[in-house]
Enzyme design. Structure first.
Site, PDB file in Angstrom:
ATOM      1  CD  GLU A   1      -1.306  -2.273   2.224  1.00 34.74           C
ATOM      2  OE1 GLU A   1      -0.159  -2.715   1.988  1.00 34.74           O
ATOM      3  OE2 GLU A   1      -2.003  -2.686   3.157  1.00 34.74           O
TER       4      GLU A   1
ATOM      5  CB  CYS B   1      -0.774  -3.109   9.029  1.00 35.28           C
ATOM      6  SG  CYS B   1       0.356  -1.937   8.228  1.00 35.28           S
TER       7      CYS B   1
END
Length: 381
Positions: A54, A82
């Site tokens: 990401e 996360c």
């Protein structure tokens, strides 16, 4: 472009990450339905803990747009983000985040916590979960299965299995809670003669001052194994000490001789003595079940300068799956049949006191092993 189509592109990036030895996670960023950036996991190659798929994709998208704000953009990723990645997405002002497989250990989009549902944050990003979740999850599971098999093959090559031994598959232990400590193995002690011995050797990250901490050498009962000490280890580690907990041959993750006659108490004691020498253990507290104090006492007599004393503990044995895990079938139980007999014979024989005159503490770890560990810590400090 649909979410499923975008996820297929993210999966392609994830596969490239897996081929490079990274955990297979991939991501794409879209603006008005058009892909403007891609990213895949690269923390290992880049020595960069922030190089999640990401983050890589966000950096590429910001560079493509010439703006660190990604207003109106969607990010599609194969695994639930996360906390680090979720925070970055919120700072980037993404419009939407779409993910595939959930991450029950570190997911911050609903599994462990949900940063996207926090109303006090000054930007709200909408969330879509579970797109092609099965395909995303299968890719991760296959990666970790392959990696486990490779590690097991390496371990077998380093410690060949003797023809007269059995070795419990690692998978038998995978589902047990409280087994996060690193498994260590050796087979080159003279007394082992090629048997593979498993042991835990954990050291505190913050040892006490100049004198250093103690070492707690934990020997299990029969037919128990090192798992029995899982609730006591954290107490000693938190105090800055070292903990060593072997599985005697025939138990736990150590090799299982097929024949009962392979097991003798004096042989097991010699293995432990050589392990103490190999690891150069100092300021050692020998931790043993009450009915093992007799046969292990010779360890204290042989090299008295290494020992602080003996902790004799009434410790609950592992139950259920934890008790059965080391022994898939009867062929693995030669030690459990032989050693209790030898132990009973030793404890029934007349006691001849040895020359070691050290400190001894008897405690019960039922029902609170952690409290017993703290009591022992105070006694031997």
């Amino acid at each position: 472009m649909t979410d499923a189509e975008a996820m297929q592109l993210a999966l392609a990036e994830a596969r490239r990450a897996g081929q490079a030895g990274e955990v297979p996670v991939g991501a794409v960023v879209l603006k008005d339905g058009v892909v403007i950036a891609t990213g895949r996991n690269a923390p290992i190659a880049g020595h960069d803990p922030t190089a999640h798929a990401e983050i890589v994709a966000l950096r590429a998208a910001a560079a493509a747009l010439g703006n660190y704000r990604l207003d109106g953009c969607d990010l599609v990723v194969t695994l639930e983000p996360c906390a680090m990645c979720s925070g970055a997405m919120l700072h980037a002002r993404l419009k939407r985040v779409v993910f595939g497989a959930a991450d029950p250990k570190t997911g911050a989009a609903g599994s462990v916590l949900n940063l996207f549902a926090e109303p006090r944050l000054n930007h709200q990003t909408s969330l879509q979960a579970g797109v092609l979740a099965e395909a995303c999850g299968d890719l991760l599971q296959e990666f970790f299965r392959t990696r486990r098999e490779a590690r097991r093959a390496e371990a077998l090559a380093a410690h060949p299995l003797r023809d007269d031994a059995l070795r419990t598959p690692d998978a038998s232990f995978d589902s047990l809670p409280g087994t996060s400590w690193a498994a260590r193995y050796l087979s080159d002690l003279a007394a082992l003669a090629g048997w593979r011995l498993h042991y835990l050797d954990e050291r505190s990250a913050n040892p006490p001052g100049a004198g250093g901490g103690s070492t707690w050498l934990c020997l299990h009962d029969f037919p128990s194994w090192s798992y029995a000490y899982r609730d006591m280890l954290p107490v000693w580690l938190a105090a800055g000490h070292r903990v060593v907990a072997p599985d005697l041959i025939g138990f736990g993750k150590s090799d299982k001789p097929k024949k009962e006659e392979a097991h003798r108490l004096d042989w097991h004691r010699q293995v432990v003595a050589e392990l103490v020498e190999r690891l150069d253990l100092r300021r050692v507290v020998l931790v043993v079940p009450a009915n093992h104090a007799r046969w292990t006492a010779a360890l204290l007599h042989d090299v008295p300068e290494r020992w602080l004393g003996m902790l004799v503990v009434n410790l609950p044995a592992p139950q259920g799956a934890a008790a059965q895990a080391p022994f898939p079938d009867r062929g693995f139980r030669a030690a459990t049949r032989a050693l209790p007999r030898h132990l009973a014979e030793t404890n029934a024989a007349p006691f001849v006191p040895g020359g070691w005159q050290g400190r001894r503490l008897d405690v019960t770890a039922e029902p609170d092993p952690a409290a017993a560990a703290a009591q022992a810590l105070a006694f031997f400090s």
